[in-house]
Design a protein around this motif. Sequence first.
Motif, short mmCIF file in Angstrom:
data_model
loop_
_atom_site.label_atom_id
_atom_site.label_comp_id
_atom_site.label_asym_id
_atom_site.label_seq_id
_atom_site.Cartn_x
_atom_site.Cartn_y
_atom_site.Cartn_z
N VAL A 1 48.54 80.07 33.78
CA VAL A 1 49.26 78.27 33.30
C VAL A 1 47.96 77.68 32.74
N SER A 2 46.54 78.05 33.33
CA SER A 2 45.39 77.33 33.54
C SER A 2 45.06 77.67 31.83
N ALA A 3 44.92 79.34 31.68
CA ALA A 3 44.37 80.06 30.43
C ALA A 3 45.08 78.89 28.72
N LEU A 4 46.86 78.77 29.01
CA LEU A 4 47.24 78.58 28.30
C LEU A 4 47.07 76.75 27.65
N GLY A 5 46.68 76.32 28.73
CA GLY A 5 45.65 74.59 28.87
C GLY A 5 45.27 74.60 27.91
N LYS A 6 43.99 76.08 28.51
CA LYS A 6 42.52 75.71 27.43
C LYS A 6 42.36 76.39 26.75
N ARG A 7 44.12 76.98 25.41
CA ARG A 7 44.29 77.03 24.49
C ARG A 7 44.71 75.96 23.76
N LEU A 8 45.23 75.46 24.65
CA LEU A 8 45.98 74.44 23.53
C LEU A 8 45.22 73.18 23.58
N ALA A 9 44.07 72.93 24.30
CA ALA A 9 42.87 71.49 24.34
C ALA A 9 42.25 72.30 22.66
N ASP A 10 42.11 73.87 22.85
CA ASP A 10 40.89 74.49 21.71
C ASP A 10 42.16 74.50 20.72
N ALA A 11 43.05 74.73 20.30
CA ALA A 11 43.89 74.44 19.45
C ALA A 11 43.76 72.58 18.95
N ARG A 12 43.57 71.77 19.70
CA ARG A 12 44.08 70.38 19.73
C ARG A 12 42.55 69.97 18.66
N VAL A 13 40.96 70.85 19.83
CA VAL A 13 40.27 70.46 19.32
C VAL A 13 40.06 70.71 17.78
N VAL B 1 46.64 61.00 30.19
CA VAL B 1 46.16 61.62 31.63
C VAL B 1 47.39 62.42 31.47
N THR B 2 48.56 62.78 30.45
CA THR B 2 49.60 63.69 30.67
C THR B 2 48.84 64.45 29.93
N ILE B 3 48.29 64.09 28.87
CA ILE B 3 47.37 65.52 27.69
C ILE B 3 46.47 65.76 28.50
N SER B 4 45.52 65.77 29.04
CA SER B 4 44.24 66.09 30.53
C SER B 4 45.30 67.16 30.90
N LYS B 5 46.47 66.04 31.98
CA LYS B 5 46.46 67.73 32.65
C LYS B 5 47.28 68.41 32.18
N LEU B 6 48.25 68.42 30.68
CA LEU B 6 48.47 69.90 30.12
C LEU B 6 47.82 70.49 30.11
#
Length: 108
Positions: free
Chosen positions: A16-28, A46-51
Amino acid sequence: MRSQTKTLPIRLRKPVSALGKRLADARVARRISQSLMAERCGVARVTISKLENGDPSVSMETLFRYLGVLGLEGDIDLLAGNDKVGHELAMAQLSRKGRKPADRAVSR
């Protein structure tokens, strides 16, 4: 009434943590700020940060909106798409249904 917080099982925390990192990387990579992503998803920053930090309390609706903003909504179809165990169980059930009545035990 006090709400109960459910803890994510240990074996699921890392993915779940790895998914969040992949999402953040895609956004950036798309040069979208968390604030703009939040606005486009209709949630608080804050919800985006949590995700992106792997907080499992974020709703699936938010996850799907996030993927949509990134243009990755097709990835939703990949979730649980390769269910080998489910396929094997379904095949076993079909083979049992195909037996002749004489093969089954008769209860009286």
